[in-house]
Design an enzyme around this catalytic site. Structure first.
Site, PDB file in Angstrom:
ATOM      1  N   GLU A 894       0.806  -1.225   0.000  1.00 25.04           N
ATOM      2  CA  GLU A 894       0.000   0.000   0.000  1.00 25.04           C
ATOM      3  C   GLU A 894       0.840   1.277   0.000  1.00 25.04           C
ATOM      4  OE1 GLU A 894      -2.774  -0.481   3.229  1.00 25.04           O
ATOM      5  OE2 GLU A 894      -3.690  -2.254   2.334  1.00 25.04           O
ATOM      6  N   GLU A 995      -6.401  -9.842  -3.067  1.00 24.72           N
ATOM      7  CA  GLU A 995      -7.184  -9.870  -1.825  1.00 24.72           C
ATOM      8  C   GLU A 995      -8.669  -9.675  -2.122  1.00 24.72           C
ATOM      9  OE1 GLU A 995      -5.640  -7.141   1.134  1.00 24.72           O
ATOM     10  OE2 GLU A 995      -3.573  -7.408   0.446  1.00 24.72           O
TER      11      GLU A 995
END
Length: 1119
Positions: A894, A995
């Site tokens: 991220e 994910e």
């Protein structure tokens, strides 16, 4: 979902290991072989309740080997037990014990089916003598468990007893059980020790001691038969439809001539009800049972049901309770569901209990599609519990599901204790300013010196593995000048192999002003040796006040019905008024005191994402709304669209937006959808110039709103905003599915030519060939956590549906080194060993996480030099330990949303992380990984920003080898997702959804969302793998995103996933042609080939593998 059990039995010769087992010390003071034998019942005697005091276990002492016993996915044999008895207790010459060996999982052990020898009502006592042997350090827990299997329902498990056993010692295992209803199969089994440890069992007894009282005591007031009277009136329809009412449909009674399925014999009367002229799936037959039920009791429901009419496959039939209250609110309680084929009777069975007493309780049957007739006969509802009944002088109390003892402190602090602190009991505080919300007392946890200190209760003996529990607590805080703080409910679980797990159950923001409700759910996967539930959270010095704390088994709730199908949906039709501004700003209004006007100069073409969904359209008008005098960021043009919105419908949002020239720095522009007092993100874009930009997104509303308003907002106050071509329209997902199926066939399949030959000269032409794919090699994976693999039902689903895995937390830095210098790789090792043993490939997630909130406190406290050293140590420790074992690594998670390491160590640290990781393990592919790339709702993480980040890293020498799109998405729209994939594909790197999850309270809508994402990903040539972020309820990062309910039932989303996986398997059949060939087009993977020789009917089975490729694959097959 029922477990499949492999039964293995092998006889072995005597070894020194068996001799060691025979020399074990027996610690009981009674002879474990003095048991009653059910085998001794005289021939011709009736199996009445008088017989049930005898042992119901067959071959209880293993004198007949393993006859009637079955090793569960392991091996077993019987050895003689000629020694090992305590002093003064002689061994009989026929003493034997079972040795259960080659155990690969803790749940593997020995079992016996006792279905025909037990029944609901009595309390059975279980006694067994058990031991362990093999590679054991310390002690092992051995458990006795019942497996209860129901037709058309998930398997459930009933804990009976547990004991701790040391190597070389016999221990007595004792417990009791009671059946509230009668399953289709009842299996007693023994389990528990760690894999590799042998389980030893001898002398198993199961008996009903209460039957002795029933025989000897006189004058009992109520028998179990009297307690179990059917509360349904006219249950067999012998009185026509008397007491029954068709609900918004029609009904009549016919004679029962329909053929019953062999599995469900017809034991009902000669009549059945026919419910016809049904216009909705919820229409059916009902009976008011208000006066015949009461709160607290458990009821079993059983009915014989069928369907008839325009049905091509099968239909689901439901039993449901409608609960009507005095304030006119109505709720619904799911009871049971079964699948029924046309003209076959099936049994519908379930249970219910009422926590309170509504004004009206109605049982009704529903479910099949409109136009399908519902058939019902022989409806029974029995109470399986009562508050109290007497048998002679023996008083029995039954019922009650509360797990926590003394939940409202009516018995003071009994059963409660302080966890690192002290607890006090109060009826009030602050001179009556703080009073209990319910009951008479509340407790306080005081003198807390750490945030994890609080009030706790040990619930070990009252919870069972693989059952879902709901907790509810009433809390507040007091003292230390803290007005609000998080209060959490947490489970501390000590496992049988001495691991300690902490499971977060629930969290709420508590205040010092009022009581707050805390609610959550949990489930235990493994075999806990200790389970403690406790409250924690506020800063040290702040008291936690607890008024009540309840834990109960979570009742099954019926899934929401599929979204209502509207006959005529105008897909693609814009619901916005005056979108082209032909009538000025008519239909629009300013939100706030800004000013709206119109101008020209906006694009004439539709924004690309909308154009991809809608296809060719008329050009836009070139006019735009100009918003000036904006004094707040939320000010902009708005419309009310309440009456245009359909619940559960997915709407795409599209517009051109532009900002004024006076902007200082990047500005976010957002389409917001205000739903009553909340707002939904309909799309967002970050703008840093004076050009027109596309803003696109989607939304869906799932509860009936009073008001829905759409508005455009975002730039800082004082910055003008321009909006053009605003469209909101319902999306036709199924139309795109047709296109995606064609794309999938083009990019995923490969032409295969099987070229046959044989040693003799006989012709092969006309020989029949059948090709079946048994595995698709495309990577479909899931997140898995250490505790999940202790649940054999989880493991079974995981192995069946996935060929890749990623660990939820166990590889993250905060998990492997929560305290500086104390490394913990055990959980990751266990998961990696599990995956390797099942040939499942793994991704490494993640080496670092750039978001500051995820960085452990000791790392945050380091200075620059020490932080750099810690980063280097982390890389070296992780990648040398697991060199070559993970196919991928997410290097620095991220990076579009965080900058912890970059802010402290400089921009080069990100590149260096990739370089060093590549040096330490050159075999692994290194990924970037981020979220909201694909949905258009986050200006920070647009595809363009992601591309630029990757290019910057590559220019600095970072060996970026793959692009990770997390895929936590709501209401996905295919064209928006595809647009992001198309943009990222220009980099030429493999793209993985790493994910993926979708969330909706309606599992049918969740299934639709999942299908959108899976089809878009599988149909895109740049996508090389799809990882789900879990699939099992209570083990997901988002609520309402699971495919399998907590106790193992596959929901609609799970069924859709399985159906798509099946669709993506290739099968073909035909004949070998004159060239000796057979061709087909199929997905890469493993195939089974069946050849049928027409002259001899001889079959020949072979397997072959189709690798990924574009050119035709020619395979030679020797007959």
């Amino acid at each position: 979902m029922k477990k499949a059990f492999k039964k293995i039995f092998k006889t072995r010769s005597r070894t020194h290991l068996e001799e060691e087992k025979e020399n074990m010390e027996y610690t009981s003071t009674s002879n474990a072989n003095h048991v009653l034998q059910s085998e001794g019942i005289e021939e011709g005697s009736n199996k009445t309740r008088d017989n049930l005091a005898a042992n119901v276990i067959l071959n209880h002492d293993f004198s007949r080997g393993l006859d009637s016993w079955h090793p569960n996915c392991c091996e077993g044999y019987v050895a003689s037990a000629t020694s090992g008895y305590p002093q003064n207790v002689s061994a009989r010459p026929d003493n034997y014990h079972a040795v259960i060996t080659n155990r690969k999982e803790c749940w593997q052990g020995l079992e016996q089916d006792i279905t025909t020898r037990v029944y609901p009502g009595p309390t059975y006592t279980v006694s067994a003598t058990v031991g362990v042997s093999g590679p054991l350090q310390g002690i092992a827990d051995v458990s006795a468990t019942l497996r209860l299997e129901y037709r058309n329902a998930a398997t459930s498990y009933l804990f009976i007893a547990r004991t701790s056993v040391s190597k070389g010692r016999w221990e007595k295992l004792e417990g009791t059980f009671l059946l509230s209803d009668m399953p289709d199969q009842v299996v007693l089994y023994f389990e528990g020790p760690s894999p590799g440890v042998d389980l030893l069992i001898k002398s198993v007894t199961v008996s009903d001691p209460s039957s002795e009282f029933r025989r000897s005591e006189e004058g009992f007031e109520t028998s179990t038969n009297n307690l179990a009277a059917n509360i349904i009136q006219n249950h067999d329809f012998s009185g026509g439809l008397d007491c029954w009412h068709p609900n918004c449909c029609e009904g009549y009674v016919a004679s029962a001539t329909l053929d019953c399925s062999r599995e469900t014999p017809d034991r009902s009367g000669n009549y059945y009800a026919v419910i016809t002229n049904r216009k909705e799936c919820w229409q059916g037959l009902e009976q008011d049972i208000t006066s015949r039920v009461s709160p607290g009791s458990a009821y079993t429901v059983s009915a014989i049901v069928g369907v008839s009419g325009s049905l091509h496959d099968f239909a689901d039939v439901f039993a449901t309770l409608r609960l009507v209250y005095q304030d006119a609110t109505t709720s619904y309680l799911f009871v049971a569901r079964t699948s029924v084929f046309k003209e076959k009777w099936e049994k519908l069975e379930g249970t219910f209990s009422l926590s309170d007493m509504p004004d009206r309780v109605v049982l009704y049957f529903e479910g099949p599609s409109a136009g399908v007739d519902l058939l019902i006969k022989s409806v029974e509802v029995f109470s399986t519990t009562c508050s109290k009944f007497r048998t002679g002088s023996i008083e029995y109390v039954s019922g009650g599901k509360e797990i926590t003892l003394n939940p409202e402190f009516e018995e003071g602090s009994k059963n409660w204790s302080g966890r690192g602190c002290k607890i006090d009991l109060h009826d009030s505080m602050l001179d009556g300013k703080i009073l209990p919300l319910s009951g008479k007392f509340f407790a306080s946890a005081r003198e807390r010196t750490a945030s994890w200190h609080g009030i706790e209760q040990d619930i070990t003996a009252r919870v069972r593995r693989k059952l879902a529990y709901e907790m509810s607590a009433t809390v507040r805080i007091f003292g230390n000048n803290v007005s609000d703080a998080d209060v959490r409910a947490t489970l501390c679980v000590q496992t049988s192999d001495h691991r300690e797990e902490y499971i977060g159950i629930a969290k709420t923001q508590a205040t010092d002003k009022d009581w707050a409700l805390l609610r959550g759910k949990f489930l235990l996967n493994g075999f806990p040796s200790k389970v403690v539930i406790y409250m924690e959270g506020p800063p040290p010095g702040t008291d936690i006040l607890l008024n009540s704390f309840t834990v109960q088994h979570a009742e099954s709730r019926p899934p929401l019905r599929a979204a209502k199908v509207v006959e005529k949906v105008d897909f693609g039709a814009n619901i916005m008024k005056n979108s082209n501004l032909c009538n000025g700003t008519n239909g629009w209004f300013p939100l706030g005191n800004c000013t709206l006007s119109t101008g020209i100069g906006s694009p004439y073409i539709f924004p690309p994402m909308a154009r991809a969904t809608l296809g060719p359209r008329e050009p836009l008008s070139g006019r735009c709304i100009i918003v000036t005098n904006r004094t707040q960021t939320w000010m902009g043009p708005a419309q009310i669209i309440t009456d245009k919105i359909e619940l559960y419908r997915t709407y795409q949002v599209s517009a051109w937006v532009k900002i004024g020239s006076n902007a200082a720095g990047p500005q976010n522009v957002n389409v917001a959808v205000g739903v009553d007092s909340q707002w939904v993100n309909g799309g967002q874009v970050e703008i840093n110039d004076e050009k027109w930009h596309e803003v696109g997104g989607s939304f869906r509303i799932e509860t009936q709103p009073d008001k829905v308003m759409v508005y455009v907002q975002g730039p800082a106050a004082g910055i003008d905003l321009m909006v053009a071509g605003m469209h909101i329209f319902p999306v036709n997902r199924h139309a795109r599915f047709r296109y995606l199926k064609e794309q999938t066939d083009k990019i995923r399949k490969r032409d295969v030519i099987l070229k046959f030959s044989r040693s003799d000269s006989r012709s092969m032409q006309g020989i029949s060939v059948e090709v079946r794919q048994i595995q698709n090699s495309f990577p479909f994976g899931s997140c898995v956590s250490r505790s999940n693999i202790d649940n054999e039902d989880f493991v079974k689903f995981f192995k069946k549906h996935f060929n890749w895995a990623v660990f939820g937390n166990e590889l993250k830095w905060y998990w492997t080194e929560s305290e500086q210098g104390k490394l913990n790789y055990k959980d990751a090792d266990d998961l990696l060993n599990f995956c390797n043993s099942h040939n499942i490939k793994t991704r490494g997630h993640c080496i670092f996480w750039e978001v500051e909130d995820t960085v452990q406190s000791w790392v945050q406290a380091l200075n620059e030099n020490n932080l750099m050293a810690a980063v280097q140590n982390r890389l070296t420790s992780l990648l040398t330990r697991y060199k070559g074992k993970f196919r991928h690594y997410d290097v620095n998670n991220e990076m579009l949303h965080g900058s912890f390491f970059q802010d402290r160590l400089g921009k080069d640290i990100r590149t260096n992380m990739f370089k060093i990781a590549n040096q330490l393990d050159p075999s692994t592919i290194l990924f970037v990984n981020d979220y909201h790339i694909e949905d258009g709702c986050d200006g920070k993480s647009s595809p363009e920003k992601y591309i630029q980040q990757i290019l910057d890293l590559q220019e600095q020498g970072a060996p970026v080898g793959g692009i990770g799109i997390q895929g936590h998405i709501d209401n996905p729209v295919g064209s928006i997702v595809c647009s992001a994939l198309d943009k990222l594909a220009i980099l030429g790197l493999p793209i993985w959804f790493t994910e993926l999850d979708v969330s909706s309270s309606n599992e049918h809508v969740r299934a639709d969302d999942l299908e959108v994402m899976l089809r878009e990903a599988f149909a895109h040539p740049a996508v090389d793998g799809i990882m789900l972020w879990g699939f099992w309820e209570l083990f997901m990062c988002r609520d309402n995103s699971h495919l399998v309910n907590a106790e193992g039932e596959i929901n609609e989303a799970g069924k859709r996933y399985a159906a798509l996986k099946q669709e993506w398997m290739s099968n073909a059949q035909g004949h070998i042609d004159e060239q000796g060939q057979f061709g087909f087009r199929g997905f890469p993977g493993t195939y089974e080939l069946e050849i049928l020789f027409n002259h001899s009917e001889k079959k020949n089975l072979k397997t072959f593998v189709v690798e990924k490729g574009e050119s035709p694959l020619v395979l030679s097959i020797e007959l």
